[in-house]
Design a protein around this motif. Sequence first.
Motif, short mmCIF file in Angstrom:
data_model
loop_
_atom_site.label_atom_id
_atom_site.label_comp_id
_atom_site.label_asym_id
_atom_site.label_seq_id
_atom_site.Cartn_x
_atom_site.Cartn_y
_atom_site.Cartn_z
N VAL A 54 0.86 -1.19 0.00
CA VAL A 54 0.00 0.00 0.00
C VAL A 54 0.89 1.23 0.00
CG1 VAL A 54 -1.80 1.29 1.22
CG2 VAL A 54 -1.83 -1.22 1.24
N GLY A 55 0.68 2.11 -0.97
CA GLY A 55 1.47 3.32 -1.07
C GLY A 55 0.65 4.57 -0.80
N PHE A 56 1.37 5.64 -0.44
CA PHE A 56 0.73 6.95 -0.23
C PHE A 56 1.78 8.04 -0.47
CE2 PHE A 56 -0.89 10.51 2.38
CZ PHE A 56 -2.16 10.64 1.85
N HIS A 57 1.86 8.51 -1.70
CA HIS A 57 2.79 9.57 -2.06
C HIS A 57 4.25 9.20 -1.75
CE1 HIS A 57 -0.37 12.53 -2.91
NE2 HIS A 57 -0.97 12.14 -1.80
N ASN A 58 4.63 7.94 -1.93
CA ASN A 58 6.03 7.55 -1.64
C ASN A 58 6.60 6.66 -2.74
OD1 ASN A 58 4.21 5.54 -0.87
ND2 ASN A 58 5.47 4.83 0.83
N PRO A 59 6.68 7.18 -3.98
CA PRO A 59 7.18 6.35 -5.08
C PRO A 59 8.62 5.91 -4.91
CG PRO A 59 7.01 8.66 -5.75
CD PRO A 59 6.32 8.55 -4.42
N ASP A 60 9.45 6.74 -4.26
CA ASP A 60 10.86 6.34 -4.06
C ASP A 60 10.94 5.09 -3.19
OD1 ASP A 60 11.68 8.51 -5.55
OD2 ASP A 60 12.15 9.77 -3.82
N ASP A 61 10.16 5.06 -2.10
CA ASP A 61 10.14 3.88 -1.22
C ASP A 61 9.73 2.64 -2.00
OD1 ASP A 61 10.88 5.32 1.03
OD2 ASP A 61 8.83 5.60 1.75
N ILE A 62 8.64 2.76 -2.76
CA ILE A 62 8.12 1.60 -3.48
C ILE A 62 9.12 1.13 -4.54
CG2 ILE A 62 6.28 0.81 -5.02
CD1 ILE A 62 4.37 2.65 -3.48
N ALA A 63 9.77 2.06 -5.21
CA ALA A 63 10.76 1.68 -6.22
C ALA A 63 11.91 0.90 -5.58
CB ALA A 63 11.28 2.92 -6.93
N PHE B 225 1.10 -6.63 -6.20
CA PHE B 225 -0.14 -5.85 -6.30
C PHE B 225 0.01 -4.61 -5.41
CE2 PHE B 225 -0.99 -10.23 -7.21
CZ PHE B 225 -1.96 -10.24 -8.22
N ILE B 226 -0.06 -3.44 -6.03
CA ILE B 226 0.14 -2.17 -5.31
C ILE B 226 -1.16 -1.38 -5.33
CG2 ILE B 226 1.45 -0.02 -5.21
CD1 ILE B 226 3.67 -1.47 -6.80
N CYS B 227 -1.55 -0.86 -4.18
CA CYS B 227 -2.67 0.07 -4.09
C CYS B 227 -2.11 1.44 -3.74
CB CYS B 227 -3.68 -0.38 -3.04
SG CYS B 227 -5.03 0.79 -2.77
N GLU B 228 -2.24 2.40 -4.63
CA GLU B 228 -1.80 3.77 -4.36
C GLU B 228 -2.99 4.55 -3.78
OE1 GLU B 228 -0.41 6.93 -3.41
OE2 GLU B 228 1.17 5.77 -4.42
N ASN B 229 -2.85 4.95 -2.53
CA ASN B 229 -3.92 5.65 -1.82
C ASN B 229 -3.88 7.16 -1.97
OD1 ASN B 229 -5.59 3.72 -0.63
ND2 ASN B 229 -4.34 3.51 1.21
N GLY B 230 -2.88 7.68 -2.70
CA GLY B 230 -2.67 9.12 -2.73
C GLY B 230 -3.36 9.87 -3.84
N GLY B 231 -4.18 9.20 -4.64
CA GLY B 231 -4.90 9.89 -5.70
C GLY B 231 -4.22 9.80 -7.06
N PRO B 232 -4.89 10.34 -8.10
CA PRO B 232 -4.37 10.19 -9.48
C PRO B 232 -2.97 10.74 -9.70
CG PRO B 232 -6.68 10.88 -9.51
CD PRO B 232 -6.23 10.95 -8.08
N ASP B 233 -2.65 11.91 -9.11
CA ASP B 233 -1.31 12.46 -9.32
C ASP B 233 -0.23 11.55 -8.73
OD1 ASP B 233 -2.38 14.62 -10.63
OD2 ASP B 233 -2.26 15.99 -8.93
N ALA B 234 -0.49 11.04 -7.52
CA ALA B 234 0.46 10.12 -6.89
C ALA B 234 0.59 8.83 -7.70
CB ALA B 234 0.03 9.81 -5.46
#
Length: 347
Positions: free
Chosen positions: A15-24, A42-51
């Motif tokens: 589960v991500g939230f505005h942290n693409p560096d961590d996920i990468a 399987f990744i769920c980005e909780n931060g919205g379309p821009d994130a």
Amino acid sequence: MAAATIHDKVAVLIVGFHNPDDIARCLTALSKAGGSPAFDIFICENGGPDAYDRLIHQLTAIGGCCAGVAGVGVTSAAPETFLATRRLKLLTRPSDVLVGCATGNLGYAGGINAWLRELVNRNGWKGIWILNPDTEPAPDALAALVARAEVGGKGMVGSTILEAGRDDVVRFRGGLHWHKLGARAIAIGLSDQIDAPFDLSAVERAMDSPSGASMYVTRRCIEQIGLMDESYFLFFEDLDWGVRAKKLGLGYASASIVAHQRGTTTGSAGHLTALSRLAVYLQHRNAIHFVRRHHPWTLPVLVAISTLQAFRFLLHRAPRNCLAAIEGTVAGLRGEKGPPSWHRNAA
């Protein structure tokens, strides 16, 4: 060794939230895993379309760990859960990476369940591996988890979580023990040297839950206890899930080594003055929720401890978090669940 079949697969949930560096970084570590067991991510980005767009770009940019799959989407994903989905592939191994843009901030349990609801209707997987986005697992971390589950007959298994920034100091051996009289969670093996001797049976007897930073859960376990409880939103959902799974066996895979930065997404790490209001509020509120459900006779003890912790914030010149602790405790006693209204309105 024979090639893994589809029935050997594990689903890795993040589960991500505005942290693409961590996920990468997490996916780069996963790309170095051994060939067995096979897994998809399987990744769920909780931060919205821009994130979501930033995450896709980060993963597929030059030097990234993934490649896009042209013309291929994820058509089965529930539209009420995801605004958009994208299928990628790891560059160094045959693993799909499915990324979903959540319709809103679903919280941690909601983000896990968003993909888990899809998976329960699919064949071909035997367990899930929940990873915090700010983790970097060793190449054989998943294999060790699966082996302990299968050899030991365990429903959930935890890893050796390393202290942030250290490769020789333990943060968790497997997970958490809930101290009933102290009404608090204790990290098993905290500050142990990684090569220090330990008693596996004693660790597993003490466990009330694997650490949510790295938690392997068998399909059989999920089918018997159900999904994570989304009413917590953040904090205590992993402990609650582990307590519900104890009857199916909790295990510790010591050879499953996972480095964890701790609290980069939730604001739950650092000095008392640096903790986010949301983290303090939900930790105190959800402790009430957890105790009321599992150990109701200890509720007065927990309220007393929460009050003392609030004054501790005040002594450390963190009046905002003193107030957040008091407000969270009161909200828990009132029975508030899910995202706080003030956080939902601000999002």
